[in-house]
Design a protein around this motif. Structure first.
Motif, PDB file in Angstrom:
ATOM      1  N   ALA A  32       5.718   5.049  14.459  1.00  0.00           N
ATOM      2  CA  ALA A  32       5.647   5.779  13.613  1.00  0.00           C
ATOM      3  C   ALA A  32       6.799   7.100  13.922  1.00  0.00           C
ATOM      4  CB  ALA A  32       5.260   5.254  11.728  1.00  0.00           C
ATOM      5  N   VAL A  91       3.767  12.618   9.582  1.00  0.00           N
ATOM      6  CA  VAL A  91       3.439  12.697   7.803  1.00  0.00           C
ATOM      7  C   VAL A  91       2.606  11.544   8.408  1.00  0.00           C
ATOM      8  CG1 VAL A  91       3.716  11.880   5.891  1.00  0.00           C
ATOM      9  CG2 VAL A  91       5.263  13.654   7.316  1.00  0.00           C
ATOM     10  N   TYR A  92       1.619  11.771   7.715  1.00  0.00           N
ATOM     11  CA  TYR A  92       0.250  10.665   8.119  1.00  0.00           C
ATOM     12  C   TYR A  92      -0.344  10.811   7.092  1.00  0.00           C
ATOM     13  CZ  TYR A  92      -3.441   7.448   9.965  1.00  0.00           C
ATOM     14  OH  TYR A  92      -4.425   6.458  10.640  1.00  0.00           O
ATOM     15  N   VAL A  93      -1.305   9.601   6.747  1.00  0.00           N
ATOM     16  CA  VAL A  93      -2.417   9.275   5.264  1.00  0.00           C
ATOM     17  C   VAL A  93      -3.098   7.952   5.782  1.00  0.00           C
ATOM     18  CG1 VAL A  93      -2.996   8.510   2.872  1.00  0.00           C
ATOM     19  CG2 VAL A  93      -1.025  10.275   3.487  1.00  0.00           C
ATOM     20  N   ARG A  98      -4.080   5.363   1.005  1.00  0.00           N
ATOM     21  CA  ARG A  98      -2.657   5.553   0.814  1.00  0.00           C
ATOM     22  C   ARG A  98      -2.335   5.151  -0.904  1.00  0.00           C
ATOM     23  NH1 ARG A  98      -1.370   2.882   6.173  1.00  0.00           N
ATOM     24  NH2 ARG A  98      -1.824   4.646   7.282  1.00  0.00           N
ATOM     25  N   GLY A  99      -1.235   5.700  -1.588  1.00  0.00           N
ATOM     26  CA  GLY A  99      -0.708   4.389  -2.304  1.00  0.00           C
ATOM     27  C   GLY A  99      -1.589   5.002  -3.256  1.00  0.00           C
ATOM     28  N   HIS A 100      -2.070   6.366  -3.331  1.00  0.00           N
ATOM     29  CA  HIS A 100      -2.681   7.750  -4.251  1.00  0.00           C
ATOM     30  C   HIS A 100      -1.787   9.031  -4.349  1.00  0.00           C
ATOM     31  CE1 HIS A 100      -5.821   5.112  -5.156  1.00  0.00           C
ATOM     32  NE2 HIS A 100      -5.888   4.985  -4.010  1.00  0.00           N
ATOM     33  N   GLN A 101      -0.813   8.702  -3.939  1.00  0.00           N
ATOM     34  CA  GLN A 101       0.630  10.161  -3.410  1.00  0.00           C
ATOM     35  C   GLN A 101       0.090  11.321  -2.580  1.00  0.00           C
ATOM     36  OE1 GLN A 101       2.666  10.380  -6.732  1.00  0.00           O
ATOM     37  NE2 GLN A 101       2.384   8.220  -6.309  1.00  0.00           N
ATOM     38  N   VAL A 102      -1.484  11.114  -2.016  1.00  0.00           N
ATOM     39  CA  VAL A 102      -0.790  12.242  -1.538  1.00  0.00           C
ATOM     40  C   VAL A 102      -0.434  12.200   0.057  1.00  0.00           C
ATOM     41  CG1 VAL A 102      -2.563  12.840   1.215  1.00  0.00           C
ATOM     42  CG2 VAL A 102      -3.922  11.432  -1.107  1.00  0.00           C
ATOM     43  N   GLY A 103       0.526  10.886   0.255  1.00  0.00           N
ATOM     44  CA  GLY A 103       1.543  11.721   0.909  1.00  0.00           C
ATOM     45  C   GLY A 103       2.810  12.107   0.833  1.00  0.00           C
ATOM     46  N   LYS A 104       3.356  11.830  -1.105  1.00  0.00           N
ATOM     47  CA  LYS A 104       4.144  12.288  -1.413  1.00  0.00           C
ATOM     48  C   LYS A 104       3.795  13.943  -1.565  1.00  0.00           C
ATOM     49  CE  LYS A 104       7.099  11.025  -5.307  1.00  0.00           C
ATOM     50  NZ  LYS A 104       6.684   9.769  -6.616  1.00  0.00           N
ATOM     51  N   ASN A 129      10.587   1.452   7.104  1.00  0.00           N
ATOM     52  CA  ASN A 129       9.295   1.777   6.731  1.00  0.00           C
ATOM     53  C   ASN A 129       9.663   2.283   5.702  1.00  0.00           C
ATOM     54  OD1 ASN A 129       6.792   3.301   6.238  1.00  0.00           O
ATOM     55  ND2 ASN A 129       6.975   4.702   7.990  1.00  0.00           N
ATOM     56  N   GLU A 131       7.500   2.551   3.043  1.00  0.00           N
ATOM     57  CA  GLU A 131       6.706   3.509   2.384  1.00  0.00           C
ATOM     58  C   GLU A 131       7.027   4.545   2.631  1.00  0.00           C
ATOM     59  OE1 GLU A 131       5.442   1.081   4.009  1.00  0.00           O
ATOM     60  OE2 GLU A 131       3.752   0.684   4.260  1.00  0.00           O
ATOM     61  N   ARG A 134      10.824   5.115   0.901  1.00  0.00           N
ATOM     62  CA  ARG A 134      10.737   5.807  -0.651  1.00  0.00           C
ATOM     63  C   ARG A 134       9.583   6.732  -0.993  1.00  0.00           C
ATOM     64  NH1 ARG A 134       8.715   0.786  -5.122  1.00  0.00           N
ATOM     65  NH2 ARG A 134       8.861   2.749  -6.684  1.00  0.00           N
ATOM     66  N   THR A 135       8.503   7.370   0.021  1.00  0.00           N
ATOM     67  CA  THR A 135       8.424   8.637   0.224  1.00  0.00           C
ATOM     68  C   THR A 135       9.525   9.431   0.120  1.00  0.00           C
ATOM     69  OG1 THR A 135       6.237   7.723   0.989  1.00  0.00           O
ATOM     70  CG2 THR A 135       7.027  10.204   0.475  1.00  0.00           C
ATOM     71  N   TYR A 136      10.126   9.848   0.981  1.00  0.00           N
ATOM     72  CA  TYR A 136      11.688  10.517   1.587  1.00  0.00           C
ATOM     73  C   TYR A 136      12.718  10.576   0.314  1.00  0.00           C
ATOM     74  CZ  TYR A 136       8.784  11.066   6.143  1.00  0.00           C
ATOM     75  OH  TYR A 136       7.725  11.387   6.761  1.00  0.00           O
TER      76      TYR A 136
HETATM   77  C1  LIG Z   1       4.140   6.485   4.796  1.00  0.00           C
HETATM   78  C2  LIG Z   1       2.757   7.229   3.778  1.00  0.00           C
HETATM   79  C3  LIG Z   1       3.195   9.201   4.609  1.00  0.00           C
HETATM   80  C4  LIG Z   1       2.925   7.453   2.814  1.00  0.00           C
HETATM   81  O1  LIG Z   1       1.040   7.547   2.488  1.00  0.00           O
HETATM   82  P1  LIG Z   1       1.066   7.834   0.777  1.00  0.00           P
HETATM   83  O2  LIG Z   1       0.319   8.503  -0.152  1.00  0.00           O
HETATM   84  O3  LIG Z   1       0.549   5.913   0.656  1.00  0.00           O
HETATM   85  O4  LIG Z   1       2.201   7.681  -0.358  1.00  0.00           O
HETATM   86  P2  LIG Z   1       1.920   7.995  -2.113  1.00  0.00           P
HETATM   87  O5  LIG Z   1       1.116   7.282  -2.244  1.00  0.00           O
HETATM   88  O6  LIG Z   1       2.633   9.071  -1.634  1.00  0.00           O
HETATM   89  O7  LIG Z   1       3.662   7.271  -2.300  1.00  0.00           O
HETATM   90  C5  LIG Z   1       4.625   7.280  -1.859  1.00  0.00           C
HETATM   91  C6  LIG Z   1       5.493   6.504  -2.450  1.00  0.00           C
HETATM   92  O8  LIG Z   1       5.714   5.535  -1.306  1.00  0.00           O
HETATM   93  C7  LIG Z   1       5.734   4.422  -2.265  1.00  0.00           C
HETATM   94  N1  LIG Z   1       4.677   3.486  -1.887  1.00  0.00           N
HETATM   95  C8  LIG Z   1       3.784   3.299  -1.714  1.00  0.00           C
HETATM   96  N2  LIG Z   1       2.827   2.423  -0.573  1.00  0.00           N
HETATM   97  C9  LIG Z   1       3.647   1.343  -0.314  1.00  0.00           C
HETATM   98  C10 LIG Z   1       4.229   0.224   0.177  1.00  0.00           C
HETATM   99  N3  LIG Z   1       2.957   0.091   0.557  1.00  0.00           N
HETATM  100  N4  LIG Z   1       5.981  -0.688  -0.171  1.00  0.00           N
HETATM  101  C11 LIG Z   1       6.404   0.319  -0.690  1.00  0.00           C
HETATM  102  N5  LIG Z   1       5.627   1.361  -0.948  1.00  0.00           N
HETATM  103  C12 LIG Z   1       5.014   2.108  -1.146  1.00  0.00           C
HETATM  104  C13 LIG Z   1       5.362   4.826  -3.945  1.00  0.00           C
HETATM  105  O9  LIG Z   1       5.037   3.919  -4.656  1.00  0.00           O
HETATM  106  C14 LIG Z   1       5.792   6.201  -3.713  1.00  0.00           C
HETATM  107  O10 LIG Z   1       6.680   6.118  -4.409  1.00  0.00           O
HETATM  108  P3  LIG Z   1       6.927   6.055  -6.322  1.00  0.00           P
HETATM  109  O11 LIG Z   1       6.763   7.881  -6.434  1.00  0.00           O
HETATM  110  O12 LIG Z   1       8.512   6.434  -6.042  1.00  0.00           O
HETATM  111  O13 LIG Z   1       5.647   5.199  -6.748  1.00  0.00           O
HETATM  112  C15 LIG Z   1       1.503   6.598   4.792  1.00  0.00           C
HETATM  113  O14 LIG Z   1       2.512   4.871   3.926  1.00  0.00           O
HETATM  114  C16 LIG Z   1       1.080   6.290   6.301  1.00  0.00           C
HETATM  115  O15 LIG Z   1       0.496   6.952   6.446  1.00  0.00           O
HETATM  116  N6  LIG Z   1       1.889   5.510   6.378  1.00  0.00           N
HETATM  117  C17 LIG Z   1       2.068   5.667   8.524  1.00  0.00           C
HETATM  118  C18 LIG Z   1       2.221   6.644   9.104  1.00  0.00           C
HETATM  119  C19 LIG Z   1       3.794   6.440   8.962  1.00  0.00           C
HETATM  120  O16 LIG Z   1       4.765   5.886   8.913  1.00  0.00           O
HETATM  121  N7  LIG Z   1       4.243   7.583   8.599  1.00  0.00           N
HETATM  122  C20 LIG Z   1       5.694   8.364   8.534  1.00  0.00           C
HETATM  123  C21 LIG Z   1       6.328   8.820   9.408  1.00  0.00           C
HETATM  124  S1  LIG Z   1       8.126   8.923   9.502  1.00  0.00           S
END
Ligand SMILES: CC(C)(COP(=O)(O)OP(=O)(O)OC[C@H]1O[C@@H](n2cnc3c(N)ncnc32)[C@H](O)[C@@H]1OP(=O)(O)O)[C@@H](O)C(=O)NCCC(=O)NCCS
Length: 173
Positions: A32, A91-93, A98-104, A129, A131, A134-136
């Motif tokens: 990532a 960006v990392y959670v 995860r899944g609680h809007q922290v990344g967003k 990737n 997740e 979708r966040t971005y």
């Molecule tokens: C990417 C990452 C930061 C997202 O953090 P998070 O706190 O889980 O994200 P959020 O809860 O804020 O969700 C953000 C969006 O992603 C979606 N999402 C979260 N988990 C998901 C999953 N497993 N599959 C698909 N979508 C997912 C959410 O539904 C949300 O979209 P929505 O607002 O349209 O519903 C986290 O998964 C992570 O740390 N991943 C590993 C490191 C990484 O990939 N970093 C990015 C480098 S580019």
């Protein structure tokens, strides 16, 4: 519940916890990130402290359980002709948060901060990737291309999506 998780800009005194979370990220999700574990593990703490005091370049951190559970970085390009552009990075959670809007919320914090300093924010994300994409995408980043084999981790190559977010200039409606 998670909107109570405080998010703030990390300070030089956060250098050790930043390094711990960054090395965790590079260990659990090496595909990532552009940096490797070895590169970042070799950085002296003093270098990290300096990076955390290089405003407007900043790292936002999310805090829970008395520790850092997530982060997102912002950096402005150095060159004179590119200083109107910034990059979202790191960006990392933590998996259990995860899944609680922290990344967003972290990425939104970077966008809000960036809008005071640049007119365009770039990001790259591994094409597979979901997740992160979708966040971005959900926060307005638009894809403008794909770089094939953008990253190599061991014997594996990964394609990355190139993303861009236009930010309003100060004074724009
Ligand atoms: C990417 C990452 C930061 C997202 O953090 P998070 O706190 O889980 O994200 P959020 O809860 O804020 O969700 C953000 C969006 O992603 C979606 N999402 C979260 N988990 C998901 C999953 N497993 N599959 C698909 N979508 C997912 C959410 O539904 C949300 O979209 P929505 O607002 O349209 O519903 C986290 O998964 C992570 O740390 N991943 C590993 C490191 C990484 O990939 N970093 C990015 C480098 S580019």
């Amino acid at each position: 519940m998670t909107s109570c998780i405080p998010i703030r800009i990390l300070e030089p005194s956060d250098a050790e916890r930043f390094r711990d979370l960054r090395l965790e990220a590079l260990t659990v999700a090496p595909e990532a990130f552009g940096a490797s574990y070895e590169e970042d593990a070799a950085l002296p703490l003093e270098t990290i402290r300096a990076r955390l005091s290089a405003s407007p370049n900043v790292v936002f951190g999310a805090f829970a359980d008395h520790g850092l559970i997530g982060m997102a970085g912002f950096a402005v390009y150095d060159r004179v002709k590119a200083r109107h552009k910034g990059v979202l990075w790191g960006v990392y959670v933590k998996a259990e948060w995860r899944g609680h809007q922290v990344g967003k919320r972290l990425v939104q914090s970077v966008i809000d901060h960036a809008s005071h300093h640049v007119i365009m924010l770039e990001a790259t994300v591994r094409l597979a990737n979901d997740e992160a994409r979708r966040t971005y995408h959900g926060l307005g980043f638009k894809p403008y291309g794909v770089q094939h084999k953008a990253l190599r981790v061991g014997d594996m190559f990964y394609d990355e999506e190139l993303l861009c977010l236009d930010l309003p200039r100060p004074g724009d409606a």
